[in-house]
Design a protein around this motif. Structure first.
Motif, PDB file in Angstrom:
ATOM      1  N   SER A   1       0.838  -1.210   0.000  1.00 16.25           N
ATOM      2  CA  SER A   1       0.000   0.000   0.000  1.00 16.25           C
ATOM      3  C   SER A   1       0.870   1.255   0.000  1.00 16.25           C
ATOM      4  CB  SER A   1      -0.915   0.014   1.233  1.00 16.25           C
ATOM      5  OG  SER A   1      -1.662  -1.170   1.298  1.00 16.25           O
ATOM      6  N   ARG A   2       1.956   1.203   0.750  1.00 19.65           N
ATOM      7  CA  ARG A   2       2.832   2.381   0.814  1.00 19.65           C
ATOM      8  C   ARG A   2       3.481   2.645  -0.542  1.00 19.65           C
ATOM      9  NH1 ARG A   2       7.667   3.799   1.092  1.00 19.65           N
ATOM     10  NH2 ARG A   2       8.477   1.677   1.050  1.00 19.65           N
ATOM     11  N   ARG A   3       3.893   1.568  -1.219  1.00 17.25           N
ATOM     12  CA  ARG A   3       4.518   1.745  -2.533  1.00 17.25           C
ATOM     13  C   ARG A   3       3.526   2.310  -3.547  1.00 17.25           C
ATOM     14  NH1 ARG A   3       6.195  -3.642  -1.939  1.00 17.25           N
ATOM     15  NH2 ARG A   3       8.090  -3.664  -0.722  1.00 17.25           N
ATOM     16  N   LEU A   4       2.294   1.827  -3.445  1.00 15.53           N
ATOM     17  CA  LEU A   4       1.304   2.281  -4.422  1.00 15.53           C
ATOM     18  C   LEU A   4       0.828   3.700  -4.122  1.00 15.53           C
ATOM     19  CD1 LEU A   4      -0.823  -0.984  -4.818  1.00 15.53           C
ATOM     20  CD2 LEU A   4       0.824  -0.058  -6.442  1.00 15.53           C
ATOM     21  N   LEU A   5       0.630   3.998  -2.849  1.00 11.57           N
ATOM     22  CA  LEU A   5       0.031   5.296  -2.490  1.00 11.57           C
ATOM     23  C   LEU A   5       1.075   6.369  -2.187  1.00 11.57           C
ATOM     24  CD1 LEU A   5      -2.797   3.900  -0.187  1.00 11.57           C
ATOM     25  CD2 LEU A   5      -3.098   4.870  -2.458  1.00 11.57           C
ATOM     26  N   ARG A   6       2.261   5.943  -1.781  1.00 13.48           N
ATOM     27  CA  ARG A   6       3.351   6.864  -1.412  1.00 13.48           C
ATOM     28  C   ARG A   6       2.909   7.835  -0.324  1.00 13.48           C
ATOM     29  NH1 ARG A   6       6.665   9.583  -5.830  1.00 13.48           N
ATOM     30  NH2 ARG A   6       8.280   9.360  -4.266  1.00 13.48           N
ATOM     31  N   ASP A   7       2.102   7.325   0.572  1.00 16.70           N
ATOM     32  CA  ASP A   7       1.642   8.151   1.700  1.00 16.70           C
ATOM     33  C   ASP A   7       1.415   7.182   2.854  1.00 16.70           C
ATOM     34  OD1 ASP A   7      -0.575  10.873   2.145  1.00 16.70           O
ATOM     35  OD2 ASP A   7      -0.244   9.276   3.593  1.00 16.70           O
ATOM     36  N   ILE A   8       2.233   7.297   3.872  1.00 19.17           N
ATOM     37  CA  ILE A   8       2.224   6.295   4.925  1.00 19.17           C
ATOM     38  C   ILE A   8       0.883   6.267   5.683  1.00 19.17           C
ATOM     39  CG2 ILE A   8       3.374   7.773   6.629  1.00 19.17           C
ATOM     40  CD1 ILE A   8       3.795   3.954   6.263  1.00 19.17           C
ATOM     41  N   ALA A   9       0.313   7.457   5.914  1.00 21.79           N
ATOM     42  CA  ALA A   9      -0.964   7.493   6.657  1.00 21.79           C
ATOM     43  C   ALA A   9      -2.071   6.807   5.856  1.00 21.79           C
ATOM     44  CB  ALA A   9      -1.342   8.940   6.960  1.00 21.79           C
ATOM     45  N   GLU A  10      -2.108   7.122   4.565  1.00 21.77           N
ATOM     46  CA  GLU A  10      -3.125   6.491   3.708  1.00 21.77           C
ATOM     47  C   GLU A  10      -2.876   4.992   3.580  1.00 21.77           C
ATOM     48  OE1 GLU A  10      -5.396   8.085   0.233  1.00 21.77           O
ATOM     49  OE2 GLU A  10      -3.518   9.187   0.030  1.00 21.77           O
ATOM     50  N   ALA A  11      -1.592   4.633   3.493  1.00 17.68           N
ATOM     51  CA  ALA A  11      -1.247   3.215   3.379  1.00 17.68           C
ATOM     52  C   ALA A  11      -1.683   2.456   4.631  1.00 17.68           C
ATOM     53  CB  ALA A  11       0.252   3.070   3.160  1.00 17.68           C
ATOM     54  N   GLU A  12      -1.503   3.077   5.792  1.00 17.27           N
ATOM     55  CA  GLU A  12      -1.936   2.423   7.037  1.00 17.27           C
ATOM     56  C   GLU A  12      -3.456   2.277   7.077  1.00 17.27           C
ATOM     57  OE1 GLU A  12       1.766   3.467  10.052  1.00 17.27           O
ATOM     58  OE2 GLU A  12      -0.206   4.315  10.464  1.00 17.27           O
ATOM     59  N   ASP A  13      -4.140   3.311   6.617  1.00 22.38           N
ATOM     60  CA  ASP A  13      -5.612   3.257   6.543  1.00 22.38           C
ATOM     61  C   ASP A  13      -6.076   2.069   5.704  1.00 22.38           C
ATOM     62  OD1 ASP A  13      -6.310   5.325   8.071  1.00 22.38           O
ATOM     63  OD2 ASP A  13      -7.012   6.648   6.460  1.00 22.38           O
ATOM     64  N   VAL A  14      -5.484   1.996   4.520  1.00 23.20           N
ATOM     65  CA  VAL A  14      -5.873   0.941   3.576  1.00 23.20           C
ATOM     66  C   VAL A  14      -5.537  -0.440   4.151  1.00 23.20           C
ATOM     67  CG1 VAL A  14      -5.179  -0.096   1.379  1.00 23.20           C
ATOM     68  CG2 VAL A  14      -5.800   2.313   1.462  1.00 23.20           C
ATOM     69  N   SER A  15      -4.367  -0.552   4.749  1.00 20.89           N
ATOM     70  CA  SER A  15      -3.941  -1.846   5.285  1.00 20.89           C
ATOM     71  C   SER A  15      -4.840  -2.277   6.437  1.00 20.89           C
ATOM     72  CB  SER A  15      -2.497  -1.768   5.772  1.00 20.89           C
ATOM     73  OG  SER A  15      -1.682  -1.299   4.735  1.00 20.89           O
ATOM     74  N   GLN A  16      -5.202  -1.339   7.282  1.00 21.60           N
ATOM     75  CA  GLN A  16      -6.105  -1.671   8.395  1.00 21.60           C
ATOM     76  C   GLN A  16      -7.465  -2.094   7.871  1.00 21.60           C
ATOM     77  OE1 GLN A  16      -6.154   1.401  11.422  1.00 21.60           O
ATOM     78  NE2 GLN A  16      -3.953   1.313  11.646  1.00 21.60           N
ATOM     79  N   GLU A  17      -7.921  -1.409   6.848  1.00 20.75           N
ATOM     80  CA  GLU A  17      -9.216  -1.766   6.252  1.00 20.75           C
ATOM     81  C   GLU A  17      -9.157  -3.181   5.667  1.00 20.75           C
ATOM     82  OE1 GLU A  17     -12.136  -0.364   6.206  1.00 20.75           O
ATOM     83  OE2 GLU A  17     -13.044  -1.802   4.819  1.00 20.75           O
ATOM     84  N   ALA A  18      -8.046  -3.487   4.986  1.00 23.86           N
ATOM     85  CA  ALA A  18      -7.894  -4.826   4.397  1.00 23.86           C
ATOM     86  C   ALA A  18      -7.863  -5.887   5.502  1.00 23.86           C
ATOM     87  CB  ALA A  18      -6.615  -4.889   3.564  1.00 23.86           C
ATOM     88  N   MET A  19      -7.137  -5.610   6.582  1.00 28.00           N
ATOM     89  CA  MET A  19      -7.054  -6.586   7.677  1.00 28.00           C
ATOM     90  C   MET A  19      -8.400  -6.736   8.379  1.00 28.00           C
ATOM     91  SD  MET A  19      -4.038  -7.880   7.553  1.00 28.00           S
ATOM     92  CE  MET A  19      -3.966  -8.844   9.063  1.00 28.00           C
ATOM     93  N   LEU A  20      -9.115  -5.621   8.509  1.00 30.90           N
ATOM     94  CA  LEU A  20     -10.442  -5.698   9.138  1.00 30.90           C
ATOM     95  C   LEU A  20     -11.368  -6.594   8.307  1.00 30.90           C
ATOM     96  CD1 LEU A  20     -12.492  -4.811  11.276  1.00 30.90           C
ATOM     97  CD2 LEU A  20     -12.985  -2.802   9.887  1.00 30.90           C
ATOM     98  N   ARG A  21     -11.254  -6.446   6.983  1.00 34.34           N
ATOM     99  CA  ARG A  21     -12.088  -7.294   6.119  1.00 34.34           C
ATOM    100  C   ARG A  21     -11.710  -8.766   6.278  1.00 34.34           C
ATOM    101  NH1 ARG A  21     -13.172  -4.010   0.484  1.00 34.34           N
ATOM    102  NH2 ARG A  21     -13.697  -2.029   1.457  1.00 34.34           N
ATOM    103  N   LEU A  22     -10.426  -9.011   6.534  1.00 32.97           N
ATOM    104  CA  LEU A  22      -9.997 -10.398   6.772  1.00 32.97           C
ATOM    105  C   LEU A  22     -10.631 -10.929   8.059  1.00 32.97           C
ATOM    106  CD1 LEU A  22      -8.013 -12.682   5.785  1.00 32.97           C
ATOM    107  CD2 LEU A  22      -6.423 -11.807   7.491  1.00 32.97           C
TER     108      LEU A  22
END
Lengths: 128, 191
Positions: B42-63
């Motif tokens: 997510s960080r590589r794609l978005l190049r924004d650590i805060a947004e990458a963390e948001d996305v990653s948390q959302e993905a993990m929550l869905r898991l």
């Protein structure tokens, strides 16, 4: 004659860049990992909670009131009952003139001597 | 409940079952196994650590949400997570690129920094900047193939395209990257 594309071998050229990108991957901070695990705990707790659908419970007293026609009816009924009780306890002195002499019923009294009752009432009015 | 260390050898499907039954150590094991890679992607794609963390948390929550209904053997947890995270990232990138290009904050890596003086860091930064020039799907395919080192069939599953399409995307992406980075070879010590 076909034009030859420039001889770029991307794998060879880019490998160093990809290696550098992998090497420079930063580890996630502890807060992020804790947040993810907190989400896991939250989801487990949410699943564990029984899904209670609220059931409408009506107290027996309310049901009784409703079966009698609501508060208005119950109030009227209560008032009538109280009046009846009061009437039962208070001695009807004014009915003393109906001295039936034992066995005669009220109906018989009116049948036999309706006028005498009427004259007695007049007497009562006169006496005040 | 099994200790976290004891779960190192437990496969993802079994961990999903354990977590679905309330085992938080299984969740911990899954988190340590997958969250860092999801975050890195997510960080590589978005190049924004805060947004990458948001996305990653959302993905993990869905898991976590899907755990009780997880069908063992149907999909790999890692592939599933990459797919969810990729889609979330692509949605965000499309919104950014499609509407408010001017509102996108300049990536911090564009500025010269003290940390970026190391050669390796410079190369990574140069690659990231070049990746920004790629279309979103090429960027995703190249990242998954050459940085996350996934196989083409895995990437095909993640991106919901054919293996041939993956090969085409990565080839075109690498060609563009090579042409963009060619001029920096000397500066980055690649002569």
């Amino acid at each position: 004659m076909m034009e030859k594309k420039p001889d770029i071998s991307p794998d060879l050229d880019l490998a160093a860049f990809f290696d550098a990108a992998k090497a420079n991957d930063t580890s996630p901070n502890a807060a992020f990992m804790e947040n993810v695990m907190a989400l896991a705990v939250g989801e487990t707790e949410a699943r564990a909670k029984p899904r209670i659908t609220p059931v409408e419970t009506t107290p027996a007293f309310t049901k009784l009131i409703r079966s009698l026609g609501g508060w208005k009816s119950v109030t009227a009924l209560t008032a009538c009952t109280c009046l009846g009780i009061v009437a039962g306890y208070v001695a009807p002195d004014s009915l003393g003139y109906l001295d039936l002499g034992g066995t005669q019923t009220i109906a018989e009294t009116f049948d036999d001597d309706g006028y005498s009752v009427a004259s007695d009432i007049e007497t009562l009015f006169q006496e005040g | 409940m099994m200790a976290y260390d004891a779960m190192n050898d437990v496969d993802d499907d079994a961990l999903m079952v354990l977590y679905a039954n309330g085992d938080q150590e299984a969740a911990r094991a899954l988190t340590y196994r997958h969250a860092p890679r999801v975050l890195a992607l997510s960080r590589r794609l978005l190049r924004d650590i805060a947004e990458a963390e948001d996305v990653s948390q959302e993905a993990m929550l869905r898991l976590w949400k899907i755990a009780p209904n997880w069908r063992q053997g149907e999909a790999k947890v890692s592939t599933w997570l990459y797919r969810v995270a990729s889609n979330l990232c692509m949605d965000r990138l499309r919104k950014k690129r499609g509407t408010n290009l001017d509102d996108i904050p300049e990536p911090a890596d564009d500025k010269p920094s003290v940390e970026a003086t190391m050669l390796s860091k410079d190369r990574a930064t140069a690659l990231e900047q070049a990746m920004e020039q790629l279309p979103i799907r090429q960027k995703l395919a190249v990242t998954l193939r050459h940085i996350d080192e996934l196989s083409n069939p895995q990437i095909a599953t993640i991106m919901d395209i054919s293996v041939e399409a993956v090969e085409s995307l990565t080839a075109r992406g690498k060609r563009t990257l090579a042409s963009l980075l060619l001029g920096q070879k000397e500066k980055l010590g690649l002569e």
